[in-house]
Design an enzyme around this catalytic site. Structure first.
Site, PDB file in Angstrom:
ATOM      1  N   ASP A 236      20.970  34.853 -45.002  1.00 10.35           N
ATOM      2  CA  ASP A 236      22.275  33.466 -45.063  1.00 10.35           C
ATOM      3  C   ASP A 236      22.611  32.387 -44.951  1.00 10.35           C
ATOM      4  OD1 ASP A 236      22.737  33.912 -42.715  1.00 10.35           O
ATOM      5  OD2 ASP A 236      24.654  35.423 -42.956  1.00 10.35           O
ATOM      6  N   SER A 237      21.224  31.951 -43.748  1.00 10.71           N
ATOM      7  CA  SER A 237      21.324  30.352 -43.467  1.00 10.71           C
ATOM      8  C   SER A 237      20.906  29.716 -45.080  1.00 10.71           C
ATOM      9  CB  SER A 237      20.069  30.104 -42.718  1.00 10.71           C
ATOM     10  OG  SER A 237      18.847  30.477 -43.496  1.00 10.71           O
TER      11      SER A 237
ATOM     12  N   LYS B 168      18.846  43.124 -43.545  1.00 11.59           N
ATOM     13  CA  LYS B 168      19.108  42.462 -42.588  1.00 11.59           C
ATOM     14  C   LYS B 168      20.781  42.481 -42.231  1.00 11.59           C
ATOM     15  CE  LYS B 168      18.775  38.371 -40.293  1.00 11.59           C
ATOM     16  NZ  LYS B 168      19.801  37.842 -40.262  1.00 11.59           N
TER      17      LYS B 168
ATOM     18  N   GLU C 146      18.372  36.014 -31.502  1.00 12.66           N
ATOM     19  CA  GLU C 146      18.462  34.740 -31.443  1.00 12.66           C
ATOM     20  C   GLU C 146      19.818  34.263 -29.932  1.00 12.66           C
ATOM     21  OE1 GLU C 146      19.989  33.618 -35.038  1.00 12.66           O
ATOM     22  OE2 GLU C 146      20.896  31.239 -34.794  1.00 12.66           O
TER      23      GLU C 146
HETATM   24  O1  KIV Z   1      19.754  33.773 -41.799  1.00 14.68           O
HETATM   25  C1  KIV Z   1      18.808  33.568 -41.203  1.00 14.68           C
HETATM   26  O2  KIV Z   1      18.354  32.368 -41.555  1.00 14.68           O
HETATM   27  C2  KIV Z   1      18.950  33.931 -40.200  1.00 14.68           C
HETATM   28  C3  KIV Z   1      17.632  33.853 -39.182  1.00 14.68           C
HETATM   29  C4  KIV Z   1      17.385  32.434 -38.659  1.00 14.68           C
HETATM   30  C5  KIV Z   1      17.050  34.671 -38.600  1.00 14.68           C
HETATM   31  O3  KIV Z   1      19.406  35.090 -39.955  1.00 14.68           O
END
Ligand code: KIV
Length: 300
Positions: free
Chosen positions: A67-68, A136, A205
Site C-alpha cells: 500500500d506504499s 498482507k 519493519e
Molecule cells: O507497503 C509496503 O510497501 C510495505 C513494505 C514496505 C513492507 O508494507
C-alpha cells in the site's frame, strides 16, 4: 498463476519470458526456513505496475503490491487513504506481469480491522480480482484472531509487525520501534502471536537488530526485514527506493541504481531534441531532421 489475467503473448509489450517459470507457492516460501534456518535468504521487492513486475519478477521470490503505492504512485501523504479498488487494480497488473514470484497484496487501512468477517470479504475480493496468492496485513496480537480466521478459510496471510505505517496516527511518525524494553517485549509478542495464528511469513519493519534476531529465532515462519538489520530470513524494500527514484529515502535503504538521474537525463535529451527542430520561416519550407527526430518512425 491466474489464467484469467495472462497477457496475450502476441502483443508487442507481452512478457519477455518465452517459457513461463513455475510460480513460487506459499508452502514453498514457508519451506525455505527449516528448523529455524533459511539457507537461501528470501528476496522480496514491491511492484505496482505490469512493466515493473516484468522486470523484477525473474530476480525475486516474492513481489509485494504494497500500500506504499499510495505515496509512490499517487503522491498521497500516507497509506491511510489507499482503497481496496487501488490495491485490486495494481495487484492484477503485477500478477499479469509476473510468472515466477509469489505475489502478495497489501490489505489497505480500513478494509480488515473491523472484524474477521470484514477481513475475509476484503481478502477474498483481492484474491479473486487480482489472481494473487496471498494478502498482507499490519498488526500483531490484535490481528491474531483475524489471521487465524483467514488462514482457516484458504487465505494465506503475511503479517507485518514493528513499525506499521497504517498506524502512523497512533505512532506519531515513522521512527524505529522497540527502543524500550516494554516495546521490545510487545513487538516480539506480536510476532509470536501472528506466527501462532498461521501467518506464513512476517514483515518486520523498523526495529533494532536485537529485536529482529529475537523474532527470527522465536518463529518457525520466515521473517522479512525492512529497516530491521540483515538478521531476518529475507529482505524487502520499496523497489523505487532501492533503484534510486527518489532524492530522499529512509536512512536504512541501500541504493542499487540512480533511476532519478537516468530518467531526468533521458527527458532532458528528448526535450533538447524536440526543441532543436528547425521551424519554417515565411520564405523557407519546413526542414525536418529525419535521423534524430523522435517521431521519425511515425512520419517515415
Ligand atoms: O507497503 C509496503 O510497501 C510495505 C513494505 C514496505 C513492507 O508494507
Amino acid at each position: 498463476m491466474s489464467t484469467t489475467f495472462t497477457i496475450d503473448t502476441s502483443t508487442s509489450r507481452a512478457h519477455p519470458t518465452p517459457a513461463p517459470m513455475k510460480r513460487l507457492t506459499v508452502p514453498s516460501v514457508l519451506a525455505r526456513k527449516r528448523d529455524g534456518v533459511t539457507a537461501e535468504p528470501l528476496v522480496m521487492l514491491t511492484a505496482y505496475t505490469v512493466r515493473m513486475a516484468q522486470l523484477l519478477d525473474p530476480h525475486c521470490d516474492m513481489l509485494l503490491v504494497g500500500d506504499s503505492l499510495g505515496q509512490v504512485i499517487y503522491g498521497l501523504p500516507s497509506t491511510i487513504p489507499v482503497s481496496l479498488e487501488m490495491m485490486c487494480a495494481h495487484g492484477a497488473a503485477v500478477v499479469r506481469g509476473s510468472y515466477h514470484s509469489l505475489v502478495i497484496v497489501d490489505m489497505p487501512f480500513g478494509s480488515y480491522e473491523g472484524s474477521p468477517q470484514q477481513a475475509f470479504a476484503s481478502a477474498s475480493r483481492i484474491l479473486k480480482e487480482t489472481g494473487a496468492a496471498a494478502v498482507k496485513l499490519e498488526g500483531g496480537e490484535a490481528m491474531a484472531e483475524t489471521i487465524a480466521f483467514l488462514t482457516a478459510r484458504g487465505v494465506p496471510v503475511m503479517a507485518h509487525v514493528g513499525l506499521t505505517p497504517q498506524a502512523v496516527n497512533m505512532l506519531g511518525g515513522y521512527g524505529a520501534r522497540g527502543r524500550g524494553e516494554a516495546e521490545e517485549r510487545k513487538i516480539v509478542g506480536d510476532a509470536k502471536a501472528v506466527a501462532k495464528a498461521g501467518a506464513f511469513a512476517i514483515v518486520v519493519e523498523g526495529v533494532v537488530e536485537p529485536i529482529a534476531i529475537a523474532i527470527t529465532k522465536a518463529v518457525a515462519c520466515p521473517t522479512i526485514g525492512i529497516g530491521a538489520s540483515a538478521q531476518c530470513d529475507g529482505q524487502v524494500l520499496v523497489a523505487e527506493d532501492m533503484m534510486g527514484l527518489f532524492e530522499r529515502t529512509p536512512r536504512f535503504v541501500k541504493r542499487f541504481g540512480n533511476m532519478a538521474e537516468t530518467i531526468s537525463e533521458a527527458a532532458a535529451a528528448y526535450a533538447a531534441d524536440v526543441r532543436s527542430r528547425v521551424f519554417p520561416t515565411p520564405d523557407q519550407t519546413y526542414q525536418r531532421k529525419p535521423s534524430t527526430s523522435p517521431d521519425a518512425i511515425h512520419s517515415a
